[in-house]
Design a protein around this motif. Structure first.
Motif, short mmCIF file in Angstrom:
data_model
loop_
_atom_site.label_atom_id
_atom_site.label_comp_id
_atom_site.label_asym_id
_atom_site.label_seq_id
_atom_site.Cartn_x
_atom_site.Cartn_y
_atom_site.Cartn_z
N ALA A 72 0.82 -1.21 0.00
CA ALA A 72 0.00 0.00 0.00
C ALA A 72 0.85 1.26 0.00
O ALA A 72 0.54 2.24 -0.70
N GLU A 73 1.96 1.23 0.76
CA GLU A 73 2.81 2.42 0.80
C GLU A 73 3.50 2.68 -0.54
O GLU A 73 3.80 3.83 -0.90
N ASP A 74 3.76 1.60 -1.31
CA ASP A 74 4.34 1.76 -2.65
C ASP A 74 3.34 2.43 -3.59
O ASP A 74 3.71 3.27 -4.41
N VAL A 75 2.08 2.04 -3.47
CA VAL A 75 1.04 2.66 -4.29
C VAL A 75 0.88 4.13 -3.90
O VAL A 75 0.74 5.01 -4.75
N ASP A 76 0.92 4.40 -2.59
CA ASP A 76 0.84 5.78 -2.12
C ASP A 76 1.96 6.62 -2.73
O ASP A 76 1.75 7.76 -3.16
N ARG A 77 3.16 6.04 -2.75
CA ARG A 77 4.31 6.75 -3.31
C ARG A 77 4.11 7.02 -4.80
O ARG A 77 4.41 8.11 -5.30
N LEU A 78 3.58 6.03 -5.51
CA LEU A 78 3.36 6.20 -6.95
C LEU A 78 2.29 7.25 -7.23
O LEU A 78 2.40 8.03 -8.18
N VAL A 79 1.28 7.30 -6.37
CA VAL A 79 0.26 8.35 -6.50
C VAL A 79 0.90 9.73 -6.33
O VAL A 79 0.61 10.67 -7.09
N ARG A 80 1.81 9.85 -5.37
CA ARG A 80 2.50 11.14 -5.17
C ARG A 80 3.35 11.49 -6.39
O ARG A 80 3.37 12.64 -6.83
N VAL A 81 4.02 10.48 -6.94
CA VAL A 81 4.86 10.71 -8.12
C VAL A 81 4.00 11.16 -9.30
O VAL A 81 4.39 12.08 -10.05
N ALA A 82 2.85 10.55 -9.47
CA ALA A 82 1.95 10.96 -10.55
C ALA A 82 1.58 12.43 -10.41
O ALA A 82 1.54 13.18 -11.39
N GLY A 83 1.32 12.85 -9.18
CA GLY A 83 1.01 14.26 -8.94
C GLY A 83 2.18 15.16 -9.28
O GLY A 83 2.00 16.25 -9.86
N VAL A 104 -5.54 -8.57 -13.16
CA VAL A 104 -5.28 -7.15 -12.99
C VAL A 104 -5.45 -6.78 -11.51
O VAL A 104 -6.37 -7.24 -10.83
N ASP A 105 -4.51 -5.96 -11.02
CA ASP A 105 -4.62 -5.41 -9.67
C ASP A 105 -5.48 -4.15 -9.78
O ASP A 105 -4.97 -3.03 -9.89
N LEU A 106 -6.77 -4.38 -9.77
CA LEU A 106 -7.70 -3.30 -10.07
C LEU A 106 -7.64 -2.19 -9.03
O LEU A 106 -7.75 -1.00 -9.37
N ALA A 107 -7.45 -2.55 -7.78
CA ALA A 107 -7.39 -1.53 -6.73
C ALA A 107 -6.23 -0.57 -6.97
O ALA A 107 -6.38 0.66 -6.84
N ALA A 108 -5.06 -1.11 -7.31
CA ALA A 108 -3.89 -0.25 -7.56
C ALA A 108 -4.09 0.59 -8.80
O ALA A 108 -3.77 1.80 -8.82
N VAL A 109 -4.60 -0.02 -9.87
CA VAL A 109 -4.83 0.73 -11.10
C VAL A 109 -5.82 1.87 -10.86
O VAL A 109 -5.60 3.01 -11.29
N GLU A 110 -6.89 1.57 -10.14
CA GLU A 110 -7.90 2.60 -9.89
C GLU A 110 -7.34 3.74 -9.04
O GLU A 110 -7.67 4.91 -9.27
N ARG A 111 -6.49 3.42 -8.07
CA ARG A 111 -5.91 4.47 -7.22
C ARG A 111 -5.03 5.41 -8.02
O ARG A 111 -5.12 6.62 -7.91
N VAL A 112 -4.17 4.82 -8.86
CA VAL A 112 -3.26 5.66 -9.64
C VAL A 112 -4.03 6.42 -10.71
O VAL A 112 -3.83 7.63 -10.91
N ALA A 113 -4.93 5.74 -11.40
CA ALA A 113 -5.72 6.41 -12.43
C ALA A 113 -6.56 7.53 -11.84
O ALA A 113 -6.76 8.57 -12.48
N GLY A 114 -7.01 7.35 -10.60
CA GLY A 114 -7.78 8.39 -9.95
C GLY A 114 -6.98 9.66 -9.76
O GLY A 114 -7.51 10.78 -9.88
N GLU A 115 -5.69 9.52 -9.46
CA GLU A 115 -4.81 10.68 -9.31
C GLU A 115 -4.65 11.42 -10.64
O GLU A 115 -4.40 12.63 -10.66
N LEU A 116 -4.79 10.71 -11.74
CA LEU A 116 -4.61 11.33 -13.06
C LEU A 116 -5.79 12.20 -13.45
O LEU A 116 -5.70 13.00 -14.39
N ASP A 117 -6.91 12.00 -12.78
CA ASP A 117 -8.07 12.89 -12.93
C ASP A 117 -8.50 13.06 -14.38
O ASP A 117 -8.71 14.18 -14.86
N GLY A 118 -8.61 11.92 -15.10
CA GLY A 118 -9.10 11.97 -16.47
C GLY A 118 -8.03 12.10 -17.54
O GLY A 118 -8.35 12.07 -18.74
N CYS A 119 -6.75 12.27 -17.15
CA CYS A 119 -5.68 12.29 -18.14
C CYS A 119 -5.69 10.98 -18.93
O CYS A 119 -5.97 9.91 -18.39
N ARG A 120 -5.32 11.05 -20.19
CA ARG A 120 -5.29 9.85 -21.02
C ARG A 120 -4.11 8.96 -20.62
O ARG A 120 -3.04 9.46 -20.30
#
Length: 239
Positions: A72-83, A104-120
């Motif tokens: 979970a902390e790795d996904v958190d870090r990746l979300v920060r990096v995306a920002g 597919v790790d849907l939870a991780a994909v959804e978390r990171v994609a959510g940070e992208l806020d609609g970016c392609r």
């Protein structure tokens, strides 16, 4: 006249990016550490490339070799990096995570994609290593911003994956749910594959080593990219 095909080139730095654009690339995939099949580049590299070229960029969001998102902390870090990437001008991305069973790790994909806020974004070649390609596509169907699958049709490359690519192109033409996204072919892709893929309606192609005739230790060759551009535009001799 057929629609111009998209040519995406892997870029590691500004020199690669400038050469790829000069050769006729439409888009860049920005990565670092190609020995690990491409990881997330630094925000500084992304900012430098964004300032140097005016074609589209897709930034890799992949923290380590393999296709696991990590804890979970790795996904958190990746979300920060995306920002951070968005803050320096990145507007398009590449990502994809599998669980230990090859789904597919849907939870991780959804978390990171959510940070992208609609970016392609592109779901990368994790699809080629998944246990069930069709199930993966259908689980991801409808996620905001997902417009492309980067795939060779097989974990071993386009030679083995060609029948799968042709079948998925047919399903896309038929409008099947989970198959609406563009097929971006990459992974062992050669110029002689292009006529068959184009005839099937595939209109996006991804190259890395093919843009570097002298190997990964040398920069992208504008001339090599230009050859791919000519072939995709139907103006080169494939013999």
């Amino acid at each position: 006249m057929s629609k111009r095909a998209v040519l995406e080139v892997i870029a590691l730095d500004v020199e690669d990016a400038v050469a790829a654009q000069a050769g006729g690339a439409d888009r860049l995939e920005l990565v670092t550490d190609i020995a690990a099949d491409g990881l997330t580049p630094s925000a500084g590299t992304v900012a430098g490339i964004r300032a140097a070229v005016d074609i589209s960029l897709r930034v890799m969001l992949r923290p380590a070799d393999g296709f696991a998102a990590g804890a979970a902390e790795d996904v958190d870090r990746l979300v920060r990096v995306a920002g951070e990437m968005r803050a320096v001008g990145a507007e398009e991305f590449v990502l994809g995570f599998l669980d230990t069973d090859g789904g597919v790790d849907l939870a991780a994909v959804e978390r990171v994609a959510g940070e992208l806020d609609g970016c392609r974004w592109t779901f990368h070649r994790a699809i080629d290593h998944s246990a069930d390609r069709d199930a993966l596509r259908k689980q991801l169907d409808g996620l905001p911003g997902l417009d492309t699958f980067l795939t060779a049709g097989s974990a071993s490359g386009v030679d083995d994956g060609l029948p799968t690519l042709l079948a998925e192109a047919a399903r896309r033409r038929g409008g099947e749910p989970g198959y609406e996204q563009r097929i971006l072919v990459g992974g062992g892709l050669r110029l002689d594959h292009v006529p068959t893929l184009r005839a099937a309606g595939i209109d996006a192609f991804h190259i890395g080593g093919a843009a570097r005739p002298e190997g990964w230790g040398r920069p992208v060759s504008a001339a090599a990219v230009a050859q791919w551009r000519r072939v995709l535009d139907g103006a080169a001799d494939l013999r």
